[in-house]
Design a protein around this motif. Structure first.
Motif, mmCIF file in Angstrom:
data_model
loop_
_atom_site.group_PDB
_atom_site.id
_atom_site.type_symbol
_atom_site.label_atom_id
_atom_site.label_comp_id
_atom_site.label_asym_id
_atom_site.label_seq_id
_atom_site.Cartn_x
_atom_site.Cartn_y
_atom_site.Cartn_z
ATOM 1 N N ILE B 6 -1.658 -19.226 21.602
ATOM 2 C CA ILE B 6 -2.550 -18.431 20.757
ATOM 3 C C ILE B 6 -1.904 -18.069 19.417
ATOM 4 O O ILE B 6 -2.419 -17.266 18.672
ATOM 5 C CB ILE B 6 -3.014 -17.138 21.456
ATOM 6 N N PRO B 8 -1.518 -17.817 15.954
ATOM 7 C CA PRO B 8 -2.593 -18.052 14.999
ATOM 8 C C PRO B 8 -2.175 -18.949 13.852
ATOM 9 O O PRO B 8 -1.012 -19.026 13.505
ATOM 10 C CB PRO B 8 -2.891 -16.648 14.469
ATOM 11 N N THR B 9 -3.160 -19.624 13.336
ATOM 12 C CA THR B 9 -2.870 -20.479 12.192
ATOM 13 C C THR B 9 -3.524 -19.955 10.931
ATOM 14 O O THR B 9 -3.377 -20.519 9.882
ATOM 15 C CB THR B 9 -3.396 -21.899 12.443
ATOM 16 N N ASP B 10 -4.277 -18.888 11.073
ATOM 17 C CA ASP B 10 -4.931 -18.457 9.836
ATOM 18 C C ASP B 10 -3.958 -17.717 8.938
ATOM 19 O O ASP B 10 -2.832 -17.416 9.290
ATOM 20 C CB ASP B 10 -6.218 -17.679 10.101
ATOM 21 N N ASP B 11 -4.436 -17.445 7.774
ATOM 22 C CA ASP B 11 -3.568 -17.097 6.647
ATOM 23 C C ASP B 11 -2.753 -15.825 6.864
ATOM 24 O O ASP B 11 -3.267 -14.725 6.870
ATOM 25 C CB ASP B 11 -4.456 -16.945 5.419
ATOM 26 N N PHE B 12 -1.457 -15.997 7.045
ATOM 27 C CA PHE B 12 -0.572 -14.842 7.109
ATOM 28 C C PHE B 12 -0.201 -14.368 5.715
ATOM 29 O O PHE B 12 0.181 -13.248 5.501
ATOM 30 C CB PHE B 12 0.745 -15.193 7.809
ATOM 31 N N ILE B 14 -1.658 -13.845 3.015
ATOM 32 C CA ILE B 14 -2.591 -13.242 2.072
ATOM 33 C C ILE B 14 -1.974 -12.007 1.410
ATOM 34 O O ILE B 14 -1.362 -11.184 2.051
ATOM 35 C CB ILE B 14 -3.916 -12.886 2.766
ATOM 36 N N ALA B 15 -2.105 -11.959 0.120
ATOM 37 C CA ALA B 15 -1.632 -10.818 -0.661
ATOM 38 C C ALA B 15 -0.158 -10.544 -0.430
ATOM 39 O O ALA B 15 0.317 -9.441 -0.599
ATOM 40 C CB ALA B 15 -2.454 -9.574 -0.349
ATOM 41 N N GLU B 16 0.568 -11.561 -0.044
ATOM 42 C CA GLU B 16 1.995 -11.404 0.228
ATOM 43 C C GLU B 16 2.712 -10.818 -0.987
ATOM 44 O O GLU B 16 3.611 -10.001 -0.875
ATOM 45 C CB GLU B 16 2.604 -12.783 0.550
ATOM 46 N N SER B 18 1.722 -8.796 -3.128
ATOM 47 C CA SER B 18 1.485 -7.393 -3.471
ATOM 48 C C SER B 18 1.773 -6.482 -2.281
ATOM 49 O O SER B 18 0.962 -5.649 -1.924
ATOM 50 C CB SER B 18 0.054 -7.200 -3.930
ATOM 51 N N ARG B 19 2.915 -6.655 -1.686
ATOM 52 C CA ARG B 19 3.258 -5.794 -0.557
ATOM 53 C C ARG B 19 3.671 -4.415 -1.050
ATOM 54 O O ARG B 19 4.805 -3.983 -0.918
ATOM 55 C CB ARG B 19 4.411 -6.383 0.239
ATOM 56 N N THR B 20 2.757 -3.779 -1.689
ATOM 57 C CA THR B 20 3.083 -2.465 -2.211
ATOM 58 C C THR B 20 2.059 -1.475 -1.729
ATOM 59 O O THR B 20 1.032 -1.822 -1.174
ATOM 60 C CB THR B 20 3.064 -2.469 -3.745
#
Ligand SMILES: Nc1ncnc2c1ncn2[C@@H]1O[C@H](COP(=O)(O)OP(=O)(O)O)[C@@H](O)[C@H]1O
Ligand code: SF4
Ligand SMILES: [Mg+2]
Lengths: 339, 323
Positions: B6, B8-12, B14-16, B18-20
């Motif tokens: 399980i 996941p393959t979906d987008d990890f 995202i918005a990497e 802007s980790r603020t």
């Protein structure tokens, strides 16, 4: 298997300006420990309102007019708000359709996940955070500790639904209600979410109520199926019996509208002509008759009850229809599903 | 524990980038807004003067120099002196204190009242809601200045009499300072005028937020109402509220000046810009600097709060938060 959840004659209606909307009209069903029940039907058929009624999460205009919701024999409709809060999240977890808006945008994931653990399980904040990181791992989100410090907008839709699943399962509920949890997601991610819930169910033994308007998902996950139309259960059967031997014209219609396995969206259900009725009056006729190719005179005068079907392959197969559709030869082109 | 199938393959990712923190994002947006930044400078200065003004003033605000009455601006008296020979610059610095105190205290009072009333109305609905809406409509339908005058006329005398009685009973010198009566009346009038705005804002926010999915999800997790209010509703209402408070602070200061102008504000000897403006107006043709000093200060502060409010509005607009 013992009955975990026993819903009896549930009736919920909304007060609107010109009277009432009868959203749920005498729904009864049972859920066994560890079982998975699918609830299918087009949009507006009362699936969500039924489930929200179980734990009284209804909007102010709604009122539950009748019924019992027995969880291990205890009627949830009689509980006071305090007791009910312990049931919500503690005994019955819920996940919803739109993961994009189901998380509070202003609070980081860790704080949100910790809340129910602190509240229901009396954990300290640090215990709750440690547990939350573990839970993220369980729902397939690696690097949990770091991700706990992030905010919802840093997660994709599929990830957010995983977080929601982790939260709703965090206090080890006996029942997980999933209200169209994949509808808003991409097809590939839908399949992953279904797999995830199956996997968590098999591991934890939680009973699942899976709401969907997509029959193709049902075969893979459910033990039993309820088909809802206009606030009524119109057919109920073990999943195999339903697919092999559907008895209600509406069910047949839904199946005729099964999307192809390639998962083309947008084609489902479009082959039943018309749409579900407004529920402004309690009908004294079969609510499906305007769309039903099998309709006879009686259908326009009396509303059929949900009753065991004749020659059932399984005792638990019930349908609400005046006609034994196996005996009717429809004219070419008139078959339900292509009207 | 975690199973492989399980993963996941979906987008990890995202918005990497802007980790603020969301508030940091908002702050960055605010800092990029030129007008807002320009507006912040006078406001910070105002607060600085309000706190440290007494240490900065060249003269005591009460010090009267009869040899230099109505003196024109000079190196001694930068903005000249008034009829009583008091240094106008010093009085303006002290006036900042009045403006800030009035702004902060009246905003705090009206905010607390507005928060309570608005939350009750929004969350309980029904009769409580109808009552609060009716009260706010009533209050808002009355002209602000008229309200202040009526309050002043009806309450000032009894309050002063009560203070005198308290003084006689306790011999505490505090009760001889009738300026407290003025302040209480001004704060009271401002709070009365301003709470309905906050109440309606909070009510609207609650109505819109409580119908959002994450509140339903929190309720489905068994979170109690109080916790949902403090964790979900109030933080989400914070953006509009901050904007409203910024505008409210400026508004309260302007209103106080208007009160003083009409003679129902803070009475001398505490300097108030409004009072100075109204005094200055009488002689503006012969001694324009008496009017110009406080009037220019008032204008700068008003415009600054408006710009800051706009900037905050843009920076805190949740629609831009991608959440
Ligand atoms: N707040 C509401 N006010 C009035 N009617 C409502 C409200 N919410 C739902 N309904 C009605 O209840 C019926 C069932 O809705 P719902 O349970 O959400 O359907 P489903 O989940 O099957 O799509 C619909 O006909 C809908 O119009
Ligand atoms: S009762 Fe009549 S109208 Fe209703 S589903 Fe059966 S055949 Fe159709
Ligand atoms: Mg629904």
């Amino acid at each position: 298997m013992s009955v975990l959840l026993d819903v009896q004659d549930l009736q919920t209606r909304f007060q609107v300006r010109k009277g009432y909307v009868y959203a749920v009209n005498g729904v009864s069903f049972q859920l066994d420990q560890g079982d998975t029940l699918a609830v299918v039907g087009e949009s507006g058929c009362g699936k969500s309102v039924t489930m929200l009624s179980l734990v009284r999460l209804l909007p102010p205009a709604a009122s539950i007019e009748n019924g019992q919701v027995l969880l291990r024999g205890e009627d949830l409709l009689q509980l006071n708000l305090r007791q009910l809060r312990d049931v919500r999240g503690g005994e019955i977890g819920m996940i919803f359709q739109d993961p994009m808006t189901s998380l509070n945008p202003f609070i980081n994931i860790g704080t949100q996940m910790a809340e129910p653990l602190i509240y229901h399980r009396g954990m300290s904040k640090s215990e709750a955070l440690a547990r939350s990181a573990e839970l993220l791992g369980m729902v397939g989100i690696p690097d949990g500790e770091a991700r706990l410090r992030e905010y919802p907008h840093q997660f994709s839709g599929g990830m957010r639904q995983r977080v929601m699943i982790a939260m709703s399962m965090s206090c080890e509920p006996a029942v997980l209600i999933a209200d169209e949890p994949t509808t808003a997601l991409d097809v590939t991610i839908q399949a992953q979410i279904v797999e995830l819930v199956k996997e968590l169910r098999d591991r934890s033994g939680v009973a699942v109520i899976w709401i969907t308007h997509d029959l193709s998902v049902v075969a893979g996950i459910a033990d039993r199926v309820i088909v809802m139309y206009a606030g009524y259960i119109v057919e109920e059967a073990p999943v195999d019996a339903l697919f092999e031997d559907p008895r209600h014209p509406y069910t047949v219609g839904l199946m005729g509208a099964l999307p192809s396995l390639a998962g083309e969206t947008g084609t489902r259900l479009t082959t039943i002509g018309g749409s579900p009725p407004d529920l402004v009056d309690l009908p004294d006729f079969c609510p499906f008759h305007p769309r039903c190719p099998y309709a006879i005179d009686r259908c326009r005068k009396e509303n059929p009850m949900l009753e065991p079907v004749i020659d059932a392959s399984d005792g638990g197969h019930r349908a609400a229809c005046w006609v034994d559709i196996r005996e009717v030869e429809l004219e070419a082109g008139a078959a339900a599903g292509s009207v | 524990m975690t199973t492989q199938e399980i993963t996941p393959t979906d987008d990890f990712g995202i918005a990497e980038a802007s980790r603020t923190n969301l508030w940091k994002d908002a702050f960055a947006r605010l800092a990029a807004n030129k007008l807002a930044v320009i507006g912040i400078i006078p406001i910070v200065l105002l607060f600085f003067i309000a706190i440290f003004g007494p240490y900065l003033t060249p003269y005591d605000f009460l010090a009267q120099d009869f040899t230099a009455r109505l003196a024109a601006p000079s190196s001694e008296h930068w903005l000249g002196t008034d009829e009583l020979g008091r240094d106008v610059f010093s009085r303006i610095l002290y006036g900042a204190r009045t403006a800030v105190a009035v702004g902060l205290v009246s905003t705090a009072i009206s905010l607390i009242v507005g928060l309570i009333m608005g939350s009750l109305a929004g969350y309980l609905g029904g009769r409580v809601d109808m009552l609060v809406v009716w009260l706010t409509d009533m209050t808002r339908s009355m002209p602000a200045l008229l309200l202040a005058i009526v309050i002043n006329l009806t309450l000032k005398v009894p309050l002063e009499a009560w203070m005198e009685q308290m003084y006689l009973a306790t011999k505490n010198g505090f009760f001889r300072q009738t300026m407290w009566v003025d302040l209480v009346l001004v704060f009271g009038a401002l709070a009365l005028i301003q709470w309905p705005g906050y109440a309606r804002l909070i009510r609207g926010q609650i109505l819109s937020i409580r119908s959002r999915n994450y509140v339903l999800a929190a309720r489905a997790l068994g979170m109690p109402t109080g916790r949902i209010l403090t964790r979900y509703v109030i933080p989400n209402a914070m953006g509009p509220l901050i904007v409203a408070v910024s505008a409210g602070l400026g508004g309260a200061m302007v209103l106080e000046s208007a009160f003083s102008f009409l003679g129902v504000g803070v009475q001398l000897p505490i300097p108030s810009w409004g009072k100075m403006i109204s005094d200055g107006l009488r002689m503006w043709q012969t001694h324009p600097y008496l009017l110009a000093g406080p009037a220019v200060m008032m204008a700068i502060i008003t415009v600054s709060f408006a710009w800051l409010g706009d900037g905050l509005n843009d920076a805190l607009n949740p629609r831009q938060w991608g959440g």
